[in-house]
Every structure is written in C-alpha cells, then in structure tokens.
Enzyme design. Structure first.
Site, PDB file in Angstrom:
ATOM      1  N   TYR A 155       5.053  -4.347  -4.040  1.00  0.00           N
ATOM      2  CA  TYR A 155       4.374  -3.574  -3.107  1.00  0.00           C
ATOM      3  C   TYR A 155       4.119  -2.088  -3.651  1.00  0.00           C
ATOM      4  O   TYR A 155       3.030  -1.736  -3.663  1.00  0.00           O
ATOM      5  CB  TYR A 155       5.252  -3.362  -1.762  1.00  0.00           C
ATOM      6  CG  TYR A 155       4.177  -2.684  -0.542  1.00  0.00           C
ATOM      7  CD1 TYR A 155       3.415  -3.083   0.020  1.00  0.00           C
ATOM      8  CD2 TYR A 155       4.442  -1.027  -0.411  1.00  0.00           C
ATOM      9  CE1 TYR A 155       2.386  -2.260   0.952  1.00  0.00           C
ATOM     10  CE2 TYR A 155       3.800  -0.421   0.499  1.00  0.00           C
ATOM     11  CZ  TYR A 155       2.740  -0.895   1.080  1.00  0.00           C
ATOM     12  OH  TYR A 155       1.992  -0.230   2.117  1.00  0.00           O
ATOM     13  N   LYS A 159       0.319  -0.805  -4.714  1.00  0.00           N
ATOM     14  CA  LYS A 159      -0.549   0.403  -4.258  1.00  0.00           C
ATOM     15  C   LYS A 159      -0.587   1.195  -5.574  1.00  0.00           C
ATOM     16  O   LYS A 159      -1.450   2.162  -5.398  1.00  0.00           O
ATOM     17  CB  LYS A 159       0.586   1.124  -3.203  1.00  0.00           C
ATOM     18  CG  LYS A 159       0.681   0.227  -2.237  1.00  0.00           C
ATOM     19  CD  LYS A 159      -0.798  -0.039  -1.304  1.00  0.00           C
ATOM     20  CE  LYS A 159      -0.757  -0.752  -0.133  1.00  0.00           C
ATOM     21  NZ  LYS A 159      -1.992  -0.789   0.692  1.00  0.00           N
TER      22      LYS A 159
END
Length: 254
Positions: A155, A159
């Site tokens: 994750y 990002k």
C-alpha cells in the site's frame, strides 16, 4: 453556501471511488461548491445512494472499476456526452490490506497496484482529451508513502508512486494550464480503515494505535480531507503545482 455562489459554479468534476469515505465526502463538497460531479465506483447500489444524498441534479453515477480500461472508457463516454469537459479530477479510488514481505503474494500486489496505481493512471490518462484549460487534477496519496508501517508495504509503495506521478504529470500538463497536485490523508475514519483493521486480530487496537500516533490525538474525518480537495480544485490554489497537501493531524509533520 448555495451552489450558485460556490467556488466551482458551472464546473464539472469527477471523483473515483466516490460512493463512500473520502470520495463521497469530496464529491458532496464539490457539488456544494457548484460543480456537477461524476461519481464512479464498483458498487452500483452504493453509488445510487451517494447520488441521492448529493442530489441527482448535481451528480451522475457511472458504475465501474477504474483498473479496467473498458470501464474507464465507458465512464468518459458519459462525461463526453454531457458536453462540458472536465474541470476537476479527483483520482481517489484505492484499496489496502496488511501483508508482511514474507506474506506478500502476487495476488496481493496485483490487487493493491491494480487499483491504486493502474487505476489512477487509466483515470488521468483517459481524462486528458476532456480536461478544460485550467483544470485541476488531484491524486489521493497517503502519509503511509512516507513511513514504514509494518505489513503495509505494498500500500505504501503504491501511494509513493502516486506522489511521484503528481510531480511528473504536473510538468507534463502545465503547458495546458492544468494543475496536478496530491493530497495525503493521515488515518481517516472510513470504511477502508474498517476493512484494514478487520484484517488484524484486534481491530480496535489498530484504530487506537493510529489515533495515538497522531499529534491531535484522534482519527481524521472524511470531510476534513474533502475541504483540502476543494481547495486544490478551486482557483484559491491557483499558484499550487506539484504539491502534496498533508491532511494528517500532524502525524508526519511534528
């Protein structure tokens, strides 16, 4: 404030992942400021509820998965049919799950990067022919791109990729007067947070840990991120380009 008097009166906006959480709060605020908002997401029933809450005169739902090129094409066909182009794109759709390096599988990487990175690329690339001069493109990054929360590597990396894209695309599109920026929320009280916490043996402890890591001592609200999105979407941020606006209660700042 009436929609006619809003900062975005007469503008057209798109919010991906707009049926719940940060996406819904942002779509609602953009509409309150006068924009007509296209809202997309994978769950048609949730989208219909979101449009009903925003007001059908101010929002249009188009169900689809931003990681699928055909769905993105169908979304932009609907935007094109309205004939007003796009003034705001908030590429918000994203997903996350815990997995240590040892636990990381190809399926885990595909799920995270498929939505967060591929979906964002397809969204912004597809918008290019529709972007009006002076349009604002906003990418939803995260404070997790800056730290090393255990078991959140995929994750965080996805990002961080969005933060990098914001810089590159800002340079590529500045000649058209299109501004590209990123917003980086901290821990926000959304269904996504609930889903992430549910993957832990003690979900309440996950939420408490995130809240405790924030100098303001609490988890943020989706509406607080939405206010930042409206700022980046509006002329009030006319001299802001390639930036990353943190909405994190000071978590990565102090």
């Amino acid at each position: 404030m009436s929609t006619e008097a809003g900062q975005l009166a007469g503008k057209t906006a798109l919010v991906t992942g707009g049926s719940t959480g940060i996406g819904f709060a942002s779509a609602k605020r953009l509409a309150e400021e006068g924009a007509h908002v296209f809202v997309t997401g994978r769950r048609e029933a949730a989208l219909d509820e979101a449009v009903a809450a925003i007001g059908s005169a101010r929002a249009t739902a188009v169900a689809g998965d931003v990681s699928r090129a055909a769905d993105v094409d169908r979304l932009y066909a609907a935007v094109r049919a309205r004939g007003r182009g796009l003034d705001v794109v908030f590429a918000n759709a994203g997903t996350g799950a815990f997995a240590t390096l040892e636990e990381t599988t190809g399926e885990h990487l595909d799920a995270i990067f498929g939505t967060n990175v591929r979906g964002t690329v397809l969204t912004v690339r597809g918008a290019l022919p529709l972007l009006n001069d002076g349009a604002s493109v906003i990418l939803n990054s995260s404070v997790r791109a800056d730290d090393g929360v255990p078991a959140f590597g995929a994750y965080a990396a996805s990002k961080a990729a969005l933060r990098s894209f914001a810089r590159t695309w800002a340079n590529e599109l500045k000649g058209r007067g299109v501004r590209v920026n990123a917003v980086s929320p901290g821990t926000i009280d959304t269904p996504g947070l609930d889903a992430v916490a549910a993957g832990d043996a003690d979900p309440a402890a996950v939420r408490a840990r995130f809240a405790g890591a924030t100098p303001l001592g609490r988890i943020g609200r989706p509406e607080e991120v939405a206010d930042a999105v409206v700022f980046l979407a509006s002329a009030r941020s006319s001299f802001v380009l390639g930036a990353n606006l943190y909405v994190d209660g000071g978590e990565n700042q102090v």
